[in-house]
Design a protein around this motif. Sequence first.
Motif, mmCIF file in Angstrom:
data_model
loop_
_atom_site.group_PDB
_atom_site.id
_atom_site.type_symbol
_atom_site.label_atom_id
_atom_site.label_comp_id
_atom_site.label_asym_id
_atom_site.label_seq_id
_atom_site.Cartn_x
_atom_site.Cartn_y
_atom_site.Cartn_z
ATOM 1 N N PRO A 56 -14.270 13.787 2.635
ATOM 2 C CA PRO A 56 -13.623 12.562 2.172
ATOM 3 C C PRO A 56 -13.328 11.567 3.279
ATOM 4 C CG PRO A 56 -12.116 14.427 2.019
ATOM 5 C CD PRO A 56 -13.425 14.971 2.468
ATOM 6 N N SER A 57 -13.417 10.300 2.912
ATOM 7 C CA SER A 57 -13.113 9.228 3.851
ATOM 8 C C SER A 57 -12.195 8.229 3.160
ATOM 9 C CB SER A 57 -14.412 8.559 4.281
ATOM 10 O OG SER A 57 -14.135 7.362 4.955
ATOM 11 N N TYR A 58 -11.139 7.840 3.850
ATOM 12 C CA TYR A 58 -10.173 6.931 3.239
ATOM 13 C C TYR A 58 -10.065 5.645 4.040
ATOM 14 C CZ TYR A 58 -8.594 11.128 0.787
ATOM 15 O OH TYR A 58 -8.525 12.264 0.022
ATOM 16 N N GLY A 59 -11.023 4.753 3.886
ATOM 17 C CA GLY A 59 -10.950 3.466 4.576
ATOM 18 C C GLY A 59 -10.781 2.359 3.562
ATOM 19 N N ILE A 60 -9.771 1.500 3.738
ATOM 20 C CA ILE A 60 -9.541 0.481 2.709
ATOM 21 C C ILE A 60 -9.900 -0.924 3.191
ATOM 22 C CG2 ILE A 60 -7.767 1.849 1.564
ATOM 23 C CD1 ILE A 60 -5.746 -0.217 2.721
ATOM 24 N N LEU A 61 -10.582 -1.033 4.332
ATOM 25 C CA LEU A 61 -10.970 -2.369 4.792
ATOM 26 C C LEU A 61 -11.766 -3.144 3.731
ATOM 27 C CD1 LEU A 61 -10.697 -4.292 7.187
ATOM 28 C CD2 LEU A 61 -12.922 -3.505 7.979
ATOM 29 N N PRO A 62 -12.711 -2.499 3.014
ATOM 30 C CA PRO A 62 -13.442 -3.262 1.987
ATOM 31 C C PRO A 62 -12.512 -3.845 0.925
ATOM 32 C CG PRO A 62 -14.429 -1.084 2.290
ATOM 33 C CD PRO A 62 -13.191 -1.115 3.122
ATOM 34 N N PHE A 63 -11.464 -3.074 0.553
ATOM 35 C CA PHE A 63 -10.533 -3.573 -0.475
ATOM 36 C C PHE A 63 -9.734 -4.751 0.060
ATOM 37 C CE2 PHE A 63 -10.108 1.156 -1.764
ATOM 38 C CZ PHE A 63 -11.400 1.134 -2.233
ATOM 39 N N ILE A 64 -9.268 -4.604 1.313
ATOM 40 C CA ILE A 64 -8.445 -5.673 1.891
ATOM 41 C C ILE A 64 -9.255 -6.959 1.953
ATOM 42 C CG2 ILE A 64 -7.222 -6.443 3.963
ATOM 43 C CD1 ILE A 64 -6.580 -3.555 4.570
ATOM 44 N N LEU A 65 -10.485 -6.866 2.515
ATOM 45 C CA LEU A 65 -11.302 -8.069 2.657
ATOM 46 C C LEU A 65 -11.665 -8.650 1.295
ATOM 47 C CD1 LEU A 65 -13.608 -7.240 5.684
ATOM 48 C CD2 LEU A 65 -11.576 -8.669 5.596
ATOM 49 N N SER A 66 -12.006 -7.778 0.319
ATOM 50 C CA SER A 66 -12.351 -8.281 -1.011
ATOM 51 C C SER A 66 -11.179 -9.047 -1.596
ATOM 52 C CB SER A 66 -12.712 -7.134 -1.949
ATOM 53 O OG SER A 66 -13.809 -6.425 -1.454
ATOM 54 N N SER A 67 -9.970 -8.487 -1.463
ATOM 55 C CA SER A 67 -8.788 -9.157 -1.996
ATOM 56 C C SER A 67 -8.569 -10.496 -1.300
ATOM 57 C CB SER A 67 -7.540 -8.284 -1.808
ATOM 58 O OG SER A 67 -7.354 -7.451 -2.917
ATOM 59 N N VAL A 68 -8.726 -10.515 0.024
ATOM 60 C CA VAL A 68 -8.513 -11.762 0.769
ATOM 61 C C VAL A 68 -9.559 -12.803 0.364
ATOM 62 C CG1 VAL A 68 -8.584 -12.806 3.060
ATOM 63 C CG2 VAL A 68 -7.406 -10.640 2.727
ATOM 64 N N TYR A 69 -10.827 -12.392 0.354
ATOM 65 C CA TYR A 69 -11.892 -13.334 -0.008
ATOM 66 C C TYR A 69 -11.714 -13.820 -1.446
ATOM 67 C CZ TYR A 69 -14.467 -11.927 4.204
ATOM 68 O OH TYR A 69 -14.849 -11.676 5.486
ATOM 69 N N GLY A 70 -11.437 -12.889 -2.331
ATOM 70 C CA GLY A 70 -11.293 -13.241 -3.741
ATOM 71 C C GLY A 70 -10.164 -14.235 -3.940
ATOM 72 N N THR A 71 -9.022 -13.964 -3.285
ATOM 73 C CA THR A 71 -7.875 -14.856 -3.421
ATOM 74 C C THR A 71 -8.187 -16.226 -2.830
ATOM 75 O OG1 THR A 71 -6.473 -12.916 -3.185
ATOM 76 C CG2 THR A 71 -5.415 -15.044 -2.965
ATOM 77 N N CYS A 72 -8.776 -16.240 -1.634
ATOM 78 C CA CYS A 72 -9.113 -17.528 -1.004
ATOM 79 C C CYS A 72 -10.098 -18.309 -1.871
ATOM 80 C CB CYS A 72 -9.718 -17.309 0.386
ATOM 81 S SG CYS A 72 -8.539 -16.669 1.562
ATOM 82 N N GLY A 73 -11.098 -17.606 -2.383
ATOM 83 C CA GLY A 73 -12.094 -18.263 -3.223
ATOM 84 C C GLY A 73 -11.460 -18.880 -4.456
ATOM 85 N N ALA A 74 -10.560 -18.103 -5.076
ATOM 86 C CA ALA A 74 -9.897 -18.600 -6.282
ATOM 87 C C ALA A 74 -9.040 -19.815 -5.954
ATOM 88 C CB ALA A 74 -9.043 -17.501 -6.899
ATOM 89 N N LEU A 75 -8.358 -19.786 -4.795
ATOM 90 C CA LEU A 75 -7.540 -20.932 -4.394
ATOM 91 C C LEU A 75 -8.420 -22.146 -4.128
ATOM 92 C CD1 LEU A 75 -4.949 -19.272 -1.982
ATOM 93 C CD2 LEU A 75 -4.569 -20.043 -4.316
ATOM 94 N N LEU A 76 -9.564 -21.891 -3.471
ATOM 95 C CA LEU A 76 -10.488 -22.973 -3.125
ATOM 96 C C LEU A 76 -10.957 -23.723 -4.371
ATOM 97 C CD1 LEU A 76 -11.210 -23.346 -0.159
ATOM 98 C CD2 LEU A 76 -13.461 -22.383 -0.655
ATOM 99 N N LEU A 77 -11.229 -22.968 -5.433
ATOM 100 C CA LEU A 77 -11.676 -23.599 -6.675
ATOM 101 C C LEU A 77 -10.498 -24.086 -7.501
ATOM 102 C CD1 LEU A 77 -14.453 -21.178 -7.999
ATOM 103 C CD2 LEU A 77 -14.747 -23.341 -6.818
ATOM 104 N N GLY A 78 -9.450 -23.260 -7.569
ATOM 105 C CA GLY A 78 -8.378 -23.522 -8.525
ATOM 106 C C GLY A 78 -7.390 -24.578 -8.061
#
Lengths: 282, 279
Positions: A56-78
């Motif tokens: 098992p591997s427990y790395g959450i960097l992909p989740f953190i970046l996805s959340s940051v990008y997703g939020t920024c993207g939504a703000l950029l459009l919204g």
Amino acid sequence: MEKIMKCLFMICGILTIVFVALITIFLVASGIPAIRTIGLSQFLSSTVWAPTASNPSYGILPFILSSVYGTCGALLLGVPTGILCAVFLSKMSPAKIGNIVRNVVDLLAGIPSVVYGLVGMIIIVPYVREVFNLPDGANLFSAIIVLAVMILPSVISVSETAIKAVPKEYEEASLALGATKTESIFKVVLPAAKSGIATAIVLGTGRAAGEAMAVMMVAGNVANMPKLFRSVRFLTTAVASEMSYSSGLQRQALFSIALVLFLFIMAVNIILNVVIKKGETK
Amino acid sequence: MIKKITIIAATFALCVLTFIGCGFGTESNNNVKADSMQTISTDGSTSMEKVIGFLSEAYMGEHEGIKVTYNPTGSSAGIQAVSEGRCDIGLSSRELNNEEKESLDGTIIAIDGIGIVVNPNNPINDLSLAQVKDIYTGAIDNWKDIGGTDAPIVCIGREAASGTRDGFEEVTDTKDKCKYNQELTSTGDVVQTVAGNPNAIGYASIASANDSVKLTSIDGVVPSTETIQNGEYKIQRNFWFVTKKDKSLSKAAQEFFDFATGIQADSLITDAGAVPVKR
């Protein structure tokens, strides 16, 4: 009687503090053990999330970046769309149309997130797939679109209030000096309303970063490093999608993800609060 | 000012104490209740959650004063628990190994059939087990390689902790090797997504595949209750009740065991999305 009521009010006020305190204590207490076992740097910077693999591997960097990008993207459009809509509502619209738009915005705010997700899944995902000629439309881009629509109501209503609170004389003075209506709005009214608009952005950020259900239904949920047209998993969906089955260290790690998300949203709030305070004292 | 702070602090402390008090109170109440009731404890496979849920709910509805508990720990942990006497019945979605068979008995209570679904517009009607494996590991990534249209294959799966995923990857021997385009959190989502994307392939329990998707046959065998029961359909595995050889079950547990293996449990097992064993 007066005293009893006073007491009651105070208890209700204190209750909210108790809830925040309880949630914080609970999250910290249940989130720390897994981080200890896994190691903070490994947990935050590893790019592989495979809790049920034989190794098992427990790395959450992909989740953190996805959340940051997703939020920024939504703000950029919204945010721009929302602010311009607020300008339309408060300055440009005829009373009748304005009322209709305002009611529709209120309705938009009341739609449950699962409905956003469902509509996104049935309409946006296939549409994105066809328009961009992709094998699959469930990706970061679809999530950003859904989130952008979801944050619109809060951005619109808060910025409209802020714009309306700007004294009429400001705009009139600007118009009297020969500025056009557009110039007055962008150079006088919006800067004067900026602290209210910043609040709108905070609310939007909170909503976008904290949304789980709608994102889960449109983002594909694969723990990839984020790319615009790739299936991604947010911090929220990482917790929600595995919680019902997980056990042991995996479950503890999910609490740790929740803790990271909590700190993330806290940090956004604090930073923006500081920015607003600074803007006000100037 | 100081007085105010003291009052606030005191109220805060009081609230916290009340909460803690409540917590302890309900806990001890539960214990008392559980003692006066007969408890049948089950422990093990997370994939069996639905089956055991349907069975225990129906059983508890018919039998007042009996409580069936379920602890979702995983097959191996469940087998371990029953051999150490920590639960009455162990739940396993894998067969017992030879060492375990020395001290434990396994009884098949249901079969889990996993269907491979594609979009109705996809010309593919049949896949071999090897092809399914190659598709999910990425060795085959275009439908034309297996006789379909020239389009990329989109692999839809379930989240890492899902029992269906566990079963699928176990049977197709793709553990930790699958390259998914989407990991969805429910069978319904998988069916919905496959129905909406002509390039998609997904897996779902047979019972939940409806008309909006096409169930493919595997190695020429169409999945159905019969082909699953006689073992011709390959993507399936058994759900086991595990009990100790040298120690008989308590009366209540034995009755529940008989209920779950009896013919009246068949419809419950079907409702839970699994296939009952052949009688």
